[in-house]
Design an enzyme around this catalytic site. Sequence first.
Site, mmCIF file in Angstrom:
data_model
loop_
_atom_site.group_PDB
_atom_site.id
_atom_site.type_symbol
_atom_site.label_atom_id
_atom_site.label_comp_id
_atom_site.label_asym_id
_atom_site.label_seq_id
_atom_site.Cartn_x
_atom_site.Cartn_y
_atom_site.Cartn_z
ATOM 1 N N HIS A 234 -1.717 3.920 -3.930
ATOM 2 C CA HIS A 234 -3.142 4.219 -3.754
ATOM 3 C C HIS A 234 -3.544 5.581 -4.345
ATOM 4 O O HIS A 234 -4.315 5.659 -5.293
ATOM 5 C CB HIS A 234 -3.496 4.234 -2.262
ATOM 6 C CG HIS A 234 -3.161 2.981 -1.507
ATOM 7 N ND1 HIS A 234 -3.796 1.770 -1.705
ATOM 8 C CD2 HIS A 234 -2.258 2.774 -0.519
ATOM 9 C CE1 HIS A 234 -3.296 0.865 -0.874
ATOM 10 N NE2 HIS A 234 -2.365 1.445 -0.137
HETATM 11 O O1 RIB Z 1 -5.494 2.919 2.683
HETATM 12 C C1 RIB Z 1 -4.694 3.736 1.880
HETATM 13 C C2 RIB Z 1 -5.015 5.184 2.090
HETATM 14 O O2 RIB Z 1 -4.809 5.559 3.457
HETATM 15 C C3 RIB Z 1 -4.083 6.112 1.299
HETATM 16 O O3 RIB Z 1 -4.738 7.310 1.020
HETATM 17 C C4 RIB Z 1 -2.963 6.350 2.267
HETATM 18 O O4 RIB Z 1 -2.246 7.555 1.971
HETATM 19 C C5 RIB Z 1 -3.732 6.489 3.554
HETATM 20 O O5 RIB Z 1 -4.222 7.816 3.633
#
Ligand code: RIB
Length: 305
Positions: A234
Amino acid sequence: MTRHIVIDCDPGTDDAVALWLALASPELAVEAITVAGGNVGLERTLTNARAIASLAGGAVPVHAGAGRPLLGRFTSAETVHGPDGLNGVKLPPGRPPAPGLAADAIRARLRTSTDPLTLVGIGPATNLALALATEPALAARIAEIVLMTGAWGEGNVTPAAEFNAWSDPEALAMVLACGRPITLVTLELTAQALVTPSRIAALRGRSDSACLHAACDILAAAPPPARLPGLPLHDPCAIAWLLRPDLFSGRDCAVRVEAGDGEGRGRTHIDRWQLSGRPANAHILERLDADGFFDLLGQRLAALP
Ligand code: RIB
Ligand code: CA
Protein backbone atom coordinates in the site's frame (compact mmCIF):
# COMPACT_ATOMS: atom_id res chain seq x y z
CA MET A 1 13.46 19.92 -8.88
CA THR A 2 13.55 18.70 -5.27
CA ARG A 3 10.14 18.16 -3.69
CA HIS A 4 10.02 18.95 0.03
CA ILE A 5 7.83 16.50 1.91
CA VAL A 6 6.61 15.51 5.36
CA ILE A 7 5.54 11.88 5.79
CA ASP A 8 2.88 11.04 8.40
CA CYS A 9 2.85 7.33 9.09
CA ASP A 10 2.03 4.39 11.37
CA PRO A 11 4.85 1.85 10.84
CA GLY A 12 3.72 -0.71 10.00
CA THR A 13 5.30 -3.05 7.51
CA ASP A 14 4.35 -1.19 4.33
CA ASP A 15 5.09 2.15 5.99
CA ALA A 16 8.64 0.91 6.55
CA VAL A 17 9.13 0.24 2.83
CA ALA A 18 7.55 3.59 1.96
CA LEU A 19 9.88 5.46 4.32
CA TRP A 20 12.93 3.69 2.90
CA LEU A 21 11.78 4.45 -0.65
CA ALA A 22 11.40 8.13 0.19
CA LEU A 23 14.71 8.34 2.07
CA ALA A 24 16.48 6.64 -0.86
CA SER A 25 15.17 9.11 -3.44
CA PRO A 26 17.19 12.27 -4.12
CA GLU A 27 14.16 13.92 -5.76
CA LEU A 28 12.56 14.07 -2.31
CA ALA A 29 13.72 16.14 0.67
CA VAL A 30 12.07 14.45 3.66
CA GLU A 31 11.84 17.40 6.06
CA ALA A 32 10.22 15.40 8.89
CA ILE A 33 8.52 12.12 9.71
CA THR A 34 5.47 12.32 11.96
CA VAL A 35 3.90 9.32 13.61
CA ALA A 36 0.44 8.25 14.72
CA GLY A 37 -0.97 5.18 16.33
CA GLY A 38 -2.47 2.93 13.68
CA ASN A 39 -1.15 -0.45 12.62
CA VAL A 40 0.11 -0.78 16.17
CA GLY A 41 0.05 1.56 19.17
CA LEU A 42 1.90 4.88 19.07
CA GLU A 43 4.73 3.71 21.35
CA ARG A 44 5.59 0.98 18.82
CA THR A 45 4.96 3.01 15.67
CA LEU A 46 7.26 5.74 17.04
CA THR A 47 9.96 3.20 17.95
CA ASN A 48 9.65 1.67 14.49
CA ALA A 49 9.75 5.02 12.64
CA ARG A 50 12.90 6.04 14.54
CA ALA A 51 14.60 2.71 13.76
CA ILE A 52 13.58 2.78 10.08
CA ALA A 53 14.82 6.34 9.58
CA SER A 54 18.09 5.70 11.43
CA LEU A 55 18.88 2.55 9.45
CA ALA A 56 18.68 4.62 6.26
CA GLY A 57 21.24 7.06 7.66
CA GLY A 58 20.68 10.81 7.59
CA ALA A 59 19.04 12.73 10.44
CA VAL A 60 15.41 13.25 9.52
CA PRO A 61 13.52 14.33 12.65
CA VAL A 62 10.83 11.90 13.84
CA HIS A 63 7.97 13.39 15.87
CA ALA A 64 5.41 11.59 18.00
CA GLY A 65 1.79 12.45 17.28
CA ALA A 66 -1.72 11.26 18.02
CA GLY A 67 -2.14 7.93 19.73
CA ARG A 68 -5.87 7.77 19.02
CA PRO A 69 -8.44 9.15 16.58
CA LEU A 70 -10.19 12.50 17.01
CA LEU A 71 -13.31 10.64 18.09
CA GLY A 72 -13.82 7.03 19.07
CA ARG A 73 -11.33 4.53 20.39
CA PHE A 74 -8.03 3.32 19.00
CA THR A 75 -7.95 -0.08 17.28
CA SER A 76 -4.74 -1.54 15.89
CA ALA A 77 -4.08 -3.87 12.94
CA GLU A 78 -1.72 -6.16 14.85
CA THR A 79 -3.14 -9.22 13.09
CA VAL A 80 -1.59 -7.91 9.87
CA HIS A 81 1.63 -6.34 11.14
CA GLY A 82 2.32 -8.36 14.29
CA PRO A 83 2.39 -6.95 17.83
CA ASP A 84 5.67 -5.11 17.14
CA GLY A 85 4.41 -3.68 13.85
CA LEU A 86 7.24 -5.12 11.74
CA ASN A 87 6.25 -8.80 11.69
CA GLY A 88 8.89 -9.63 14.27
CA VAL A 89 11.84 -8.21 12.30
CA LYS A 90 14.27 -6.54 14.71
CA LEU A 91 15.98 -3.29 13.68
CA PRO A 92 18.78 -1.52 15.58
CA PRO A 93 17.31 1.14 17.90
CA GLY A 94 16.85 4.49 16.20
CA ARG A 95 17.79 8.03 17.20
CA PRO A 96 15.67 9.69 19.92
CA PRO A 97 12.47 11.34 18.76
CA ALA A 98 12.63 15.04 17.85
CA PRO A 99 11.09 17.48 20.31
CA GLY A 100 7.58 18.70 19.53
CA LEU A 101 4.37 16.93 18.68
CA ALA A 102 3.51 15.93 15.13
CA ALA A 103 0.77 18.50 14.44
CA ASP A 104 2.97 21.31 15.77
CA ALA A 105 5.95 20.06 13.75
CA ILE A 106 3.86 19.95 10.56
CA ARG A 107 2.67 23.51 11.18
CA ALA A 108 6.19 24.71 11.96
CA ARG A 109 7.47 23.17 8.71
CA LEU A 110 4.63 24.77 6.73
CA ARG A 111 5.26 28.13 8.36
CA THR A 112 9.03 28.20 7.84
CA SER A 113 9.64 26.20 4.65
CA THR A 114 10.89 28.34 1.78
CA ASP A 115 9.24 25.88 -0.62
CA PRO A 116 5.64 24.68 -0.58
CA LEU A 117 5.43 21.33 1.22
CA THR A 118 3.90 18.07 0.07
CA LEU A 119 2.21 16.17 2.90
CA VAL A 120 2.18 12.38 2.50
CA GLY A 121 -0.31 10.60 4.76
CA ILE A 122 0.11 6.82 4.96
CA GLY A 123 -1.63 6.24 8.29
CA PRO A 124 -4.75 7.57 10.02
CA ALA A 125 -5.09 11.26 9.13
CA THR A 126 -5.30 12.51 12.72
CA ASN A 127 -2.00 14.47 12.78
CA LEU A 128 -2.72 16.11 9.43
CA ALA A 129 -6.21 17.13 10.55
CA LEU A 130 -4.94 18.56 13.83
CA ALA A 131 -2.30 20.60 11.99
CA LEU A 132 -4.81 21.96 9.47
CA ALA A 133 -7.50 22.67 12.07
CA THR A 134 -5.16 24.57 14.38
CA GLU A 135 -3.86 26.99 11.74
CA PRO A 136 -6.02 26.75 8.57
CA ALA A 137 -4.16 29.60 6.84
CA LEU A 138 -1.11 27.35 6.53
CA ALA A 139 -2.99 25.20 4.00
CA ALA A 140 -1.97 27.73 1.37
CA ARG A 141 1.61 26.55 1.81
CA ILE A 142 0.74 22.97 0.90
CA ALA A 143 1.70 21.98 -2.64
CA GLU A 144 -0.17 18.65 -2.55
CA ILE A 145 -1.49 16.09 -0.10
CA VAL A 146 -1.03 12.43 -1.05
CA LEU A 147 -2.99 9.93 1.03
CA MET A 148 -2.99 6.16 1.04
CA THR A 149 -6.59 5.80 2.13
CA GLY A 150 -10.01 4.64 1.09
CA ALA A 151 -11.54 2.47 -1.58
CA TRP A 152 -14.32 2.88 -4.06
CA GLY A 153 -15.30 -0.73 -3.44
CA GLU A 154 -14.95 -3.09 -0.49
CA GLY A 155 -12.76 -2.34 2.48
CA ASN A 156 -10.00 -4.27 4.18
CA VAL A 157 -10.87 -3.69 7.84
CA THR A 158 -14.67 -3.81 7.44
CA PRO A 159 -16.70 -4.64 4.32
CA ALA A 160 -17.22 -0.87 3.98
CA ALA A 161 -13.88 0.70 4.83
CA GLU A 162 -10.12 0.77 4.33
CA PHE A 163 -8.09 0.83 7.57
CA ASN A 164 -6.67 4.39 7.52
CA ALA A 165 -10.04 5.93 6.63
CA TRP A 166 -11.81 3.72 9.19
CA SER A 167 -9.30 4.57 11.92
CA ASP A 168 -10.15 8.28 11.85
CA PRO A 169 -12.88 9.25 9.34
CA GLU A 170 -13.45 12.64 10.95
CA ALA A 171 -9.78 13.51 10.42
CA LEU A 172 -9.94 12.32 6.81
CA ALA A 173 -13.05 14.45 6.24
CA MET A 174 -11.19 17.52 7.52
CA VAL A 175 -8.25 16.87 5.20
CA LEU A 176 -10.54 16.24 2.21
CA ALA A 177 -12.15 19.64 2.86
CA CYS A 178 -8.91 21.64 3.07
CA GLY A 179 -9.07 22.95 -0.49
CA ARG A 180 -5.56 21.91 -1.54
CA PRO A 181 -4.67 19.40 -4.30
CA ILE A 182 -5.24 15.89 -2.93
CA THR A 183 -4.22 12.60 -4.53
CA LEU A 184 -5.68 9.36 -3.18
CA VAL A 185 -4.04 5.94 -3.35
CA THR A 186 -6.89 3.53 -2.67
CA LEU A 187 -7.08 -0.20 -2.12
CA GLU A 188 -7.95 -0.74 -5.78
CA LEU A 189 -4.65 0.84 -6.78
CA THR A 190 -2.55 -0.97 -4.19
CA ALA A 191 -4.15 -4.31 -5.12
CA GLN A 192 -2.06 -3.98 -8.32
CA ALA A 193 1.18 -3.74 -6.29
CA LEU A 194 1.22 -7.32 -5.02
CA VAL A 195 4.31 -8.64 -3.31
CA THR A 196 5.01 -12.26 -4.22
CA PRO A 197 7.87 -14.58 -3.24
CA SER A 198 9.45 -14.11 -6.66
CA ARG A 199 9.28 -10.33 -6.36
CA ILE A 200 10.88 -10.52 -2.89
CA ALA A 201 13.64 -12.73 -4.28
CA ALA A 202 14.24 -10.24 -7.11
CA LEU A 203 14.39 -7.37 -4.61
CA ARG A 204 16.77 -9.24 -2.33
CA GLY A 205 19.20 -9.88 -5.16
CA ARG A 206 19.59 -6.18 -5.95
CA SER A 207 22.28 -5.45 -3.33
CA ASP A 208 23.42 -6.21 0.22
CA SER A 209 21.78 -3.08 1.62
CA ALA A 210 20.68 -3.61 5.22
CA CYS A 211 17.51 -1.58 4.57
CA LEU A 212 16.70 -3.59 1.45
CA HIS A 213 17.16 -6.90 3.26
CA ALA A 214 15.19 -5.72 6.28
CA ALA A 215 12.38 -4.72 3.93
CA CYS A 216 12.47 -8.15 2.29
CA ASP A 217 12.48 -9.87 5.69
CA ILE A 218 9.49 -7.79 6.81
CA LEU A 219 7.54 -8.49 3.62
CA ALA A 220 8.41 -12.20 3.64
CA ALA A 221 7.06 -12.49 7.19
CA ALA A 222 3.71 -10.89 6.37
CA PRO A 223 0.67 -13.18 6.50
CA PRO A 224 -0.90 -13.53 3.02
CA PRO A 225 -4.24 -11.66 2.91
CA ALA A 226 -7.40 -13.68 2.33
CA ARG A 227 -8.74 -11.31 -0.29
CA LEU A 228 -5.75 -11.15 -2.71
CA PRO A 229 -3.21 -13.52 -4.34
CA GLY A 230 -0.35 -11.56 -2.82
CA LEU A 231 0.50 -8.87 -0.26
CA PRO A 232 -0.62 -5.39 -1.43
CA LEU A 233 2.23 -2.94 -0.95
CA HIS A 234 0.00 0.00 0.00
CA ASP A 235 2.13 2.87 1.33
CA PRO A 236 5.10 2.79 -1.09
CA CYS A 237 2.61 3.51 -3.90
CA ALA A 238 2.05 6.97 -2.37
CA ILE A 239 5.78 7.69 -2.55
CA ALA A 240 6.13 6.19 -6.04
CA TRP A 241 3.45 8.64 -7.27
CA LEU A 242 5.76 11.50 -6.33
CA LEU A 243 8.75 9.87 -8.01
CA ARG A 244 7.24 8.41 -11.17
CA PRO A 245 3.73 9.71 -11.90
CA ASP A 246 4.08 8.14 -15.34
CA LEU A 247 3.57 4.74 -13.68
CA PHE A 248 0.00 5.75 -12.80
CA SER A 249 -3.23 6.86 -14.40
CA GLY A 250 -6.33 8.23 -12.69
CA ARG A 251 -9.11 10.78 -12.68
CA ASP A 252 -10.48 13.66 -10.61
CA CYS A 253 -13.46 12.71 -8.44
CA ALA A 254 -15.69 13.99 -5.69
CA VAL A 255 -14.80 12.09 -2.52
CA ARG A 256 -16.48 12.09 0.85
CA VAL A 257 -16.06 9.83 3.86
CA GLU A 258 -18.66 8.47 6.27
CA ALA A 259 -17.92 9.48 9.88
CA GLY A 260 -19.38 8.16 13.13
CA ASP A 261 -19.27 4.60 14.42
CA GLY A 262 -21.93 2.84 12.36
CA GLU A 263 -21.52 0.03 9.83
CA GLY A 264 -20.40 2.53 7.23
CA ARG A 265 -17.65 4.14 9.37
CA GLY A 266 -14.75 5.11 7.13
CA ARG A 267 -16.47 4.24 3.84
CA THR A 268 -15.13 6.56 1.15
CA HIS A 269 -17.74 7.49 -1.42
CA ILE A 270 -15.61 8.00 -4.53
CA ASP A 271 -17.73 9.39 -7.38
CA ARG A 272 -15.80 8.08 -10.39
CA TRP A 273 -18.72 8.61 -12.79
CA GLN A 274 -19.87 12.10 -11.66
CA LEU A 275 -23.21 10.77 -10.37
CA SER A 276 -23.35 12.90 -7.24
CA GLY A 277 -23.18 16.34 -8.80
CA ARG A 278 -20.52 17.23 -6.26
CA PRO A 279 -17.33 18.95 -7.51
CA ALA A 280 -14.16 16.89 -7.63
CA ASN A 281 -11.94 17.38 -4.57
CA ALA A 282 -9.35 14.67 -5.18
CA HIS A 283 -7.35 12.93 -7.90
CA ILE A 284 -7.89 9.19 -7.66
CA LEU A 285 -5.12 6.90 -8.91
CA GLU A 286 -6.66 3.93 -10.73
CA ARG A 287 -4.00 2.08 -12.70
CA LEU A 288 -0.41 1.15 -11.86
CA ASP A 289 2.45 -0.21 -13.95
CA ALA A 290 3.32 -2.84 -11.35
CA ASP A 291 6.53 -4.05 -12.97
CA GLY A 292 7.73 -0.47 -13.28
CA PHE A 293 6.83 0.11 -9.62
CA PHE A 294 8.77 -2.89 -8.33
CA ASP A 295 11.72 -2.01 -10.55
CA LEU A 296 11.76 1.51 -9.07
CA LEU A 297 11.50 0.07 -5.56
CA GLY A 298 14.39 -2.34 -6.10
CA GLN A 299 16.59 0.24 -7.77
CA ARG A 300 16.09 2.77 -4.94
CA LEU A 301 16.26 0.47 -1.90
CA ALA A 302 19.40 -1.20 -3.30
CA ALA A 303 21.19 2.14 -2.92
CA LEU A 304 20.43 2.49 0.81
CA PRO A 305 22.94 1.62 3.56
O1 RIB B 1 -5.25 -0.13 4.60
C1 RIB B 1 -3.86 -0.06 4.41
C2 RIB B 1 -3.27 1.09 5.17
O2 RIB B 1 -3.53 0.97 6.57
C3 RIB B 1 -1.74 1.13 5.07
O3 RIB B 1 -1.30 2.45 5.22
C4 RIB B 1 -1.32 0.31 6.25
O4 RIB B 1 0.02 0.61 6.66
C5 RIB B 1 -2.31 0.76 7.28
O5 RIB B 1 -1.84 1.98 7.83
CA1 CA C 1 0.38 2.89 6.97
